[in-house]
Scaffold this motif. Sequence first.
Motif, short mmCIF file in Angstrom:
data_model
loop_
_atom_site.label_atom_id
_atom_site.label_comp_id
_atom_site.label_asym_id
_atom_site.label_seq_id
_atom_site.Cartn_x
_atom_site.Cartn_y
_atom_site.Cartn_z
N THR A 21 1.18 -1.93 -0.48
CA THR A 21 -0.44 -0.25 -0.28
C THR A 21 0.52 1.21 -0.20
N THR A 22 0.48 1.99 -0.81
CA THR A 22 0.89 3.31 -0.63
C THR A 22 0.41 5.17 0.46
N ALA A 23 -0.69 4.60 0.70
CA ALA A 23 -1.52 4.56 1.52
C ALA A 23 -2.75 4.07 2.22
N ASP A 24 -3.26 4.65 3.37
CA ASP A 24 -4.20 4.39 4.31
C ASP A 24 -4.18 4.60 5.12
N ARG A 25 -5.05 4.54 6.18
CA ARG A 25 -5.80 5.48 6.50
C ARG A 25 -7.32 5.13 7.61
N TRP A 26 -7.16 4.72 8.70
CA TRP A 26 -8.78 4.84 10.18
C TRP A 26 -9.74 5.36 9.41
N VAL A 63 -7.40 1.62 1.91
CA VAL A 63 -6.14 1.29 1.42
C VAL A 63 -5.70 1.34 0.10
N ALA A 64 -4.64 2.14 -0.39
CA ALA A 64 -4.89 2.61 -1.27
C ALA A 64 -3.39 2.06 -1.69
N TRP A 143 -7.61 12.24 -3.01
CA TRP A 143 -7.50 11.91 -1.85
C TRP A 143 -6.17 11.51 -1.60
N THR A 144 -5.73 11.64 0.03
CA THR A 144 -4.65 11.66 0.54
C THR A 144 -5.41 10.79 2.36
N GLU A 145 -4.47 10.01 2.23
CA GLU A 145 -4.43 9.85 3.71
C GLU A 145 -4.62 10.06 5.04
N ASP A 146 -4.07 12.06 4.65
CA ASP A 146 -4.29 13.07 6.08
C ASP A 146 -5.47 14.15 5.57
N ALA A 147 -6.09 13.56 4.75
CA ALA A 147 -6.86 14.65 4.37
C ALA A 147 -8.49 13.98 5.28
N PRO A 148 -8.99 15.11 5.62
CA PRO A 148 -10.08 15.17 6.54
C PRO A 148 -11.21 13.76 6.68
N PHE A 149 -11.45 13.81 7.44
CA PHE A 149 -12.79 12.36 7.82
C PHE A 149 -14.16 13.44 6.93
N ASN A 161 -15.82 11.98 3.19
CA ASN A 161 -14.76 12.45 2.22
C ASN A 161 -14.76 10.88 1.08
N VAL A 162 -14.02 9.66 2.17
CA VAL A 162 -14.10 8.45 1.29
C VAL A 162 -15.03 7.26 1.74
N PHE A 163 -15.58 6.53 0.95
CA PHE A 163 -16.79 6.33 1.81
C PHE A 163 -16.33 4.50 1.04
N ALA A 164 -16.72 3.51 2.03
CA ALA A 164 -17.16 1.93 0.95
C ALA A 164 -18.05 2.56 0.09
#
Length: 334
Positions: A21-26, A63-64, A143-149, A161-164
């Motif tokens: 992965t090159t970006a991941d975010r909870w 995960v990106a 979209w980046t992993e440090d973008a706001p929820f 901002n990003v969703f299943a």
Amino acid sequence: MTIGVVVSRGTAQSFDVTMPTTADRWMYPFNVTPGTRPAGSVFGYTPFPLEESFDNRDGQVIVAFDTGDLIPSGAGPGRYQIDRLVLEITLSGPASSEIDVTVDDWRTYLPSRTAEALPDLDPGRPIELFGAGFRFGYDLLTWTEDAPFSDGDIFGIENRNVFAAGIDANGGTFDVSSNYTAGFTAEPLAVARFPGYDAGEFAIEGAVATFEVDLTVPGVRTWVGEGLDAGRLVFAITSLVGASQGDAVLTQFYLRENPLVEVGVREASTLDLAVVIKKGCDVPGDLDGDCATTGGDLGIFLSLWNTDDSDADFNFDGVVDGADLGLILGWIGL
């Protein structure tokens, strides 16, 4: 870990790659450390009576993968022939629910006393892989992993901002984060299996959740092809397994900022892909992919003499021979 095998001979390029992965975010409304957490948990919120304080798929792991680093982008979505797509991610602690390898109908989450409720006939709740969708001006590349929820309100449903995202038959996306509230069963790209474990068992830290995507589902190859063309694929890992504030055990996965991942003891998510990029022109005898039939193609043809190579067997009789030679010479103009 990055592994890549490329086979190229004019008419097509074949890629067999495994990439980290090159970006991941909870993605959780109250995550105050976006993009830097060592682990991310997946859990659900399925209240009754139904209400809309939060998405049902409350804790999501995004995960990106920047696929363009290994597989050329920009070929055109329809030219990517996807033959295999497997995503893996490692548990950072014990799972909170038994392994369930089947999709559960949304009505199995209703209280049994309700008229619509259905029984859940197997133990546990599935961990599911979806595509990712975007809103509020974000897209696959911005979209980046440090973008706001959320660029809206963190409370309520369908405001991430990003969703299943579910994938429709045309490769489009739609938000499935609150499918229970909306009253439909969301069909994932894949359900997690854990090699070495059987359904109904509890997986422990270090177990690898494996999602093997069914590429025959209408729209899935189109969606993947569009991502490869852009140079990025983004996924959401979710579950509707219940959780309460203060739970000692939540199903959590290693993210790339985890110290154990950084020193190579554990892996964050990886993507395993087998892809063929088909040639972009249809010129008879063009074996080197330059959209013309020339002496270069003749050289390739002669190297395949007396084989059953399907690209050089122009008359489809099962062998590259004099009959095919006559055809390519004619196309060259000799």
